[in-house]
Design a protein around this motif. Sequence first.
Motif, PDB file in Angstrom:
ATOM      1  N   ARG A   8       0.826  -1.209   0.000  1.00 60.44           N
ATOM      2  CA  ARG A   8       0.000   0.000   0.000  1.00 60.44           C
ATOM      3  C   ARG A   8       0.865   1.265   0.000  1.00 60.44           C
ATOM      4  NH1 ARG A   8      -5.325  -0.308  -1.535  1.00 60.44           N
ATOM      5  NH2 ARG A   8      -6.114  -2.368  -0.963  1.00 60.44           N
ATOM      6  N   ILE A   9       1.968   1.231   0.737  1.00 61.31           N
ATOM      7  CA  ILE A   9       2.884   2.377   0.741  1.00 61.31           C
ATOM      8  C   ILE A   9       3.512   2.551  -0.636  1.00 61.31           C
ATOM      9  CG2 ILE A   9       5.085   3.228   1.661  1.00 61.31           C
ATOM     10  CD1 ILE A   9       4.280   1.864   4.339  1.00 61.31           C
ATOM     11  N   ALA A  10       3.946   1.430  -1.239  1.00 60.21           N
ATOM     12  CA  ALA A  10       4.569   1.490  -2.562  1.00 60.21           C
ATOM     13  C   ALA A  10       3.602   2.006  -3.612  1.00 60.21           C
ATOM     14  CB  ALA A  10       5.093   0.105  -2.956  1.00 60.21           C
ATOM     15  N   GLU A  11       2.314   1.688  -3.461  1.00 57.56           N
ATOM     16  CA  GLU A  11       1.303   2.117  -4.429  1.00 57.56           C
ATOM     17  C   GLU A  11       0.838   3.552  -4.190  1.00 57.56           C
ATOM     18  OE1 GLU A  11      -1.682  -0.801  -3.860  1.00 57.56           O
ATOM     19  OE2 GLU A  11      -0.511  -2.427  -4.752  1.00 57.56           O
ATOM     20  N   GLY A  12       1.298   4.157  -3.102  1.00 57.36           N
ATOM     21  CA  GLY A  12       0.954   5.545  -2.841  1.00 57.36           C
ATOM     22  C   GLY A  12      -0.307   5.765  -2.039  1.00 57.36           C
ATOM     23  N   TYR A  13      -0.904   4.705  -1.500  1.00 58.53           N
ATOM     24  CA  TYR A  13      -2.091   4.881  -0.669  1.00 58.53           C
ATOM     25  C   TYR A  13      -1.756   5.653   0.606  1.00 58.53           C
ATOM     26  CZ  TYR A  13      -4.883   1.701  -3.524  1.00 58.53           C
ATOM     27  OH  TYR A  13      -5.569   1.129  -4.561  1.00 58.53           O
ATOM     28  N   PHE A  14      -0.557   5.454   1.105  1.00 61.11           N
ATOM     29  CA  PHE A  14      -0.077   6.202   2.266  1.00 61.11           C
ATOM     30  C   PHE A  14       1.175   6.972   1.827  1.00 61.11           C
ATOM     31  CE2 PHE A  14      -1.989   2.306   4.179  1.00 61.11           C
ATOM     32  CZ  PHE A  14      -3.063   2.914   4.812  1.00 61.11           C
ATOM     33  N   PRO A  15       1.011   8.222   1.397  1.00 58.82           N
ATOM     34  CA  PRO A  15       2.152   8.996   0.884  1.00 58.82           C
ATOM     35  C   PRO A  15       3.168   9.317   1.974  1.00 58.82           C
ATOM     36  CG  PRO A  15       0.041   9.963   0.230  1.00 58.82           C
ATOM     37  CD  PRO A  15      -0.254   8.945   1.282  1.00 58.82           C
ATOM     38  N   PRO A  16       4.390   9.689   1.582  1.00 57.44           N
ATOM     39  CA  PRO A  16       5.412  10.088   2.558  1.00 57.44           C
ATOM     40  C   PRO A  16       4.892  11.189   3.476  1.00 57.44           C
ATOM     41  CG  PRO A  16       6.402   9.827   0.394  1.00 57.44           C
ATOM     42  CD  PRO A  16       4.918   9.680   0.203  1.00 57.44           C
ATOM     43  N   GLY A  17       5.165  11.037   4.772  1.00 59.34           N
ATOM     44  CA  GLY A  17       4.720  12.008   5.762  1.00 59.34           C
ATOM     45  C   GLY A  17       3.403  11.670   6.416  1.00 59.34           C
ATOM     46  N   THR A  18       2.696  10.637   5.908  1.00 63.76           N
ATOM     47  CA  THR A  18       1.405  10.254   6.471  1.00 63.76           C
ATOM     48  C   THR A  18       1.576   9.589   7.832  1.00 63.76           C
ATOM     49  OG1 THR A  18       0.475   9.881   4.269  1.00 63.76           O
ATOM     50  CG2 THR A  18      -0.674   8.861   6.124  1.00 63.76           C
TER      51      THR A  18
END
Length: 231
Positions: free
Chosen positions: A31-41
């Motif tokens: 999910r992080i790699a796919e951008g569901y949780f962007p950097p800084g979330t």
Amino acid sequence: MAEQLTGLADDRALLGRTSTAERVSDILRSRIAEGYFPPGTRLSEDSIGGALGVSRNTLREAFRLLTHERLLVHELNRGVFVRVLAVEDVEDIYRTRRLVECAVVRGLGEPPYALDGLASAVTEGQRASAEHDWKGLGTANIHFHRELVALAGGERTDELMRSVFAELRLAFHVVDDPRRLHEPYLTRNRQILQALQAGDRREAERLLEVYLDDSLKRVVEVYRRRVGDDA
């Protein structure tokens, strides 16, 4: 955040009856790699634990594993956050990529090589480009390099680079023009594939070295402009 959690709840079925921190970390990593949780979330234990139906202890262990992989960071009295890379992190990622990916190509041995995965990734990239899906094109590029590493046939190499590529996506997510970042490398992927199809691993390695050097310069240039010292 509600939209991300709805999608995360859909992953609950992947846990099955043998829910483990490793499986939770696999889901969150994807999910992080796919951008569901962007950097800084900031990642909420209650919300994510509820969406996945796992205990607080299991989730904390998953967070610990992903922190070890440098995808998350724990801030005292604030919680767990998706990591924001510094420029030096991006440079280190590419240093690792060059060491591993070029060594894989150099050590392939005699042709023919099992290139179906590489060919599929090139096709995936062409399709994404035709549909103007620039985020999908970035994913296809990552798939190409994962398939390239997989040619080594080593589980440890695959595991190492899985984390490296996931960390690289953290940098990609802050880029404001993904087409400009990813599109030039679609042709280069095809050229590397063609060299390997011809059995010329030396030419494939040369192309890959130039590819990674140029990609590093482009990503650092964009990343420094977007994030800079704030990282």
